[in-house]
Design an enzyme around this catalytic site. Sequence first.
Site, PDB file in Angstrom:
ATOM      1  N   MET A  24       0.833  -1.208   0.000  1.00  0.00           N
ATOM      2  CA  MET A  24       0.000   0.000   0.000  1.00  0.00           C
ATOM      3  C   MET A  24       0.859   1.246   0.000  1.00  0.00           C
ATOM      4  O   MET A  24       0.593   2.145   0.765  1.00  0.00           O
ATOM      5  CB  MET A  24      -0.899   0.002   1.239  1.00  0.00           C
ATOM      6  CG  MET A  24      -2.101  -0.929   1.145  1.00  0.00           C
ATOM      7  SD  MET A  24      -2.952  -0.826  -0.407  1.00  0.00           S
ATOM      8  CE  MET A  24      -3.276   0.891  -0.543  1.00  0.00           C
ATOM      9  N   CYS A  25       1.886   1.271  -0.789  1.00  0.00           N
ATOM     10  CA  CYS A  25       2.760   2.442  -0.925  1.00  0.00           C
ATOM     11  C   CYS A  25       3.917   2.404   0.086  1.00  0.00           C
ATOM     12  O   CYS A  25       3.825   1.781   1.146  1.00  0.00           O
ATOM     13  CB  CYS A  25       2.012   3.761  -0.768  1.00  0.00           C
ATOM     14  SG  CYS A  25       0.515   3.894  -1.760  1.00  0.00           S
ATOM     15  N   ARG A  26       4.954   3.095  -0.259  1.00  0.00           N
ATOM     16  CA  ARG A  26       6.101   3.343   0.601  1.00  0.00           C
ATOM     17  C   ARG A  26       6.437   4.819   0.434  1.00  0.00           C
ATOM     18  O   ARG A  26       6.371   5.358  -0.681  1.00  0.00           O
ATOM     19  CB  ARG A  26       7.316   2.510   0.199  1.00  0.00           C
ATOM     20  CG  ARG A  26       7.144   0.999   0.181  1.00  0.00           C
ATOM     21  CD  ARG A  26       7.249   0.363   1.563  1.00  0.00           C
ATOM     22  NE  ARG A  26       5.982   0.433   2.273  1.00  0.00           N
ATOM     23  CZ  ARG A  26       5.805  -0.029   3.514  1.00  0.00           C
ATOM     24  NH1 ARG A  26       6.826  -0.571   4.170  1.00  0.00           N
ATOM     25  NH2 ARG A  26       4.636   0.046   4.097  1.00  0.00           N
ATOM     26  N   ASN A  33       4.823  -1.781  -5.768  1.00  0.00           N
ATOM     27  CA  ASN A  33       4.393  -0.383  -5.783  1.00  0.00           C
ATOM     28  C   ASN A  33       4.719   0.222  -7.151  1.00  0.00           C
ATOM     29  O   ASN A  33       5.669   0.982  -7.306  1.00  0.00           O
ATOM     30  CB  ASN A  33       5.093   0.380  -4.662  1.00  0.00           C
ATOM     31  CG  ASN A  33       4.767  -0.212  -3.304  1.00  0.00           C
ATOM     32  OD1 ASN A  33       3.632  -0.175  -2.853  1.00  0.00           O
ATOM     33  ND2 ASN A  33       5.767  -0.802  -2.660  1.00  0.00           N
ATOM     34  N   ASN A  73       0.172   6.599   3.202  1.00  0.00           N
ATOM     35  CA  ASN A  73       0.428   5.171   3.028  1.00  0.00           C
ATOM     36  C   ASN A  73      -0.688   4.432   3.741  1.00  0.00           C
ATOM     37  O   ASN A  73      -0.763   4.447   4.975  1.00  0.00           O
ATOM     38  CB  ASN A  73       1.802   4.816   3.624  1.00  0.00           C
ATOM     39  CG  ASN A  73       2.027   3.328   3.729  1.00  0.00           C
ATOM     40  OD1 ASN A  73       1.426   2.548   3.008  1.00  0.00           O
ATOM     41  ND2 ASN A  73       2.899   2.923   4.635  1.00  0.00           N
TER      42      ASN A  73
END
Length: 259
Positions: A1-3, A41, A115
């Site tokens: 879910m994103c960084r 991602n 995030n």
Amino acid sequence: MCRHLAYLGAEEPLGRLLVEPAHSLLRQSWAPRRQRYGTVNADGFGVGWYAPGDPVPARYRRAGPVWADLSFADLARVVRSGAVLAAVRDATLAGADAEAAAAPFAADRWLFSHNGAIAGWPDAAAPLASALPPVDLLSLQARTDSAFVWALVLHRLRTGDEPDRALGETVRALAEAAPASRLNLLLTDGATISATTWGDSLWYRTDPGRSTVVASEPYDDDPLWQEVPDRTVLTASRAGVLLTPLEDPASASPKEPCR
């Protein structure tokens, strides 16, 4: 879910922060080590940075994976900054917003990243829309949960909240409306960093008086990295880091009725 990652310190080439480390944000776009939700991602990326003497940040964002962008490779090699916020994105839902949905979001002197995900988006968040002026809703930078979170935070900043309060109260409101949400937020004005942990990982590394990095996960194996506990508001500058517990609305004691 994103960084995502934010840096304050001496001027460095963007590539030294985002590309060169063994477990850099670039590598986290396909091989994150501590990501709890999602695996790749590749749905967009962005970097925002501040130039000396200019309080308004510049940004470079794209809809595709960072590893496929040769222009970013050139930019990261030559652009230097002492204040940076960058992110790689794993989209929660399919959409047509392209690079408009990629963090960092920006307004005034601020850069912002989210995030996580709002559980039950968009229905669960709809009651909170009434907290925003209609012009703010019409000005959303993308039709995503992250863009909506940014609108809530920005509204608080513009009405006088300090960054830590703007993030903390936004997280509490969203967690109450959509309890299963993951709400790790990251905000900078080029002089300070504010962040929250709510459902995903966050780490920091500080060299007091010189530099501070706040990131979803460490980009190397330096033992100075410290993990931030869940349900926390982080406030950082070049001088150091302050951690403050963030109360979960679900665990708050009910108030006694007035008598």
